[in-house]
Design an enzyme around this catalytic site. Structure first.
Site, PDB file in Angstrom:
ATOM      1  N   CYS A   2       1.014  -1.010   0.010  1.00  0.00           N
ATOM      2  CA  CYS A   2       0.049  -0.090   0.011  1.00  0.00           C
ATOM      3  C   CYS A   2       1.065   1.235  -0.133  1.00  0.00           C
ATOM      4  O   CYS A   2       1.487   1.433   1.126  1.00  0.00           O
ATOM      5  CB  CYS A   2      -0.992  -0.030   1.187  1.00  0.00           C
ATOM      6  SG  CYS A   2      -1.966   1.535   1.399  1.00  0.00           S
ATOM      7  N   GLU A 106      -3.338   1.570  -6.868  1.00  0.00           N
ATOM      8  CA  GLU A 106      -2.389   0.607  -7.478  1.00  0.00           C
ATOM      9  C   GLU A 106      -2.261   0.793  -8.798  1.00  0.00           C
ATOM     10  O   GLU A 106      -2.951   1.714  -9.537  1.00  0.00           O
ATOM     11  CB  GLU A 106      -2.754  -0.872  -7.161  1.00  0.00           C
ATOM     12  CG  GLU A 106      -2.709  -1.264  -5.751  1.00  0.00           C
ATOM     13  CD  GLU A 106      -1.183  -1.322  -5.144  1.00  0.00           C
ATOM     14  OE1 GLU A 106      -0.260  -1.131  -6.062  1.00  0.00           O
ATOM     15  OE2 GLU A 106      -0.793  -1.578  -4.029  1.00  0.00           O
TER      16      GLU A 106
END
Length: 225
Positions: A2, A106
């Site tokens: 993350c 992402e």
């Protein structure tokens, strides 16, 4: 992994969702939060009191570190081994926090290109990412409060883009994670699971989110076709 996320809700929404102390706290929406920055974090209240909102620098500097340089490489910690690693085990027992978010980014490989996407809950709601924090003391006595976000093997949806994802706690487990009295790993580790894929979705966003310095509301807009 993350490495970028968003929290775009109002302060009042944070208060209601996480049962926060209503006293003023530093907060402003973040459309492209990145490691190395100061980010909003929630720590459990003491003695049954309300949870507290504050700021932690993203990238863990353990209390025992010789200097403050480790943060850049400790933005994430693997949930599967958090109870085994010396840097994280004591924090798992006594220094847990939540990072409020409503999405994370992402980069999806499409041919030779990488297209940023934003993962959100299916209902677009607010959620808490499981994290650990610590305080490092400089030689001059200054304190540095930092955190790391726990990650887990990706669910089926996130796995289309990346093999890891942040640990998103179901709302009913947030209070357990923030409860300072709970220090038994047998209670804590079972909640560190991939969030159900069917309760999430993602969409493409503009590549400008790749710029760390760019933190504008249009970061979260769906990419125009």
């Amino acid at each position: 992994m993350c490495g970028r996320y968003t929290v775009t809700v109002s302060f009042e929404e944070l208060v209601l969702h996480f049962m926060l102390d209503r006293r003023p706290a530093p907060y402003q929406p973040r459309y492209n939060a990145a490691p190395g920055q100061w980010i909003p974090a929630i720590i459990g209240g003491t003695g049954g009191g309300a949870n507290r909102l504050g700021e932690l620098r993203w990238g863990l500097v353990p209390s025992w570190a010789q200097d403050d340089k480790s943060g850049a490489r400790m933005m994430n910690a693997r949930a599967e081994t958090a109870a085994e690693k010396p840097a994280f085990r004591s924090l798992l027992n006594r220094k847990r926090c939540l990072i409020p978010a409503d999405g994370f980014y992402e980069w999806k490989r499409i041919g030779s290109q990488k297209q940023p996407v934003r993962f959100v809950l299916a209902d677009g709601g607010l959620f808490g990412m499981a994290a650990l924090y610590d305080t490092w003391l400089a030689e001059d006595g200054a304190k540095l409060h930092t955190c790391t976000i726990l990650t887990i093997a990706a669910n089926e949806l996130v796995a289309e883009v990346h093999e890891r994802m942040p640990v998103i706690l179901p709302r009913e487990q947030e209070s357990l994670w923030l409860n300072r009295i709970v220090q038994d790993e047998r209670e804590l580790l079972p909640v560190l699971q991939p969030y159900p894929a069917e309760r999430m979705r993602y969409y493409e966003v503009d590549p400008k989110v790749g710029r760390v310095s760019y933190n504008e509301p249009d970061c979260i807009d769906p990419l125009a076709l």
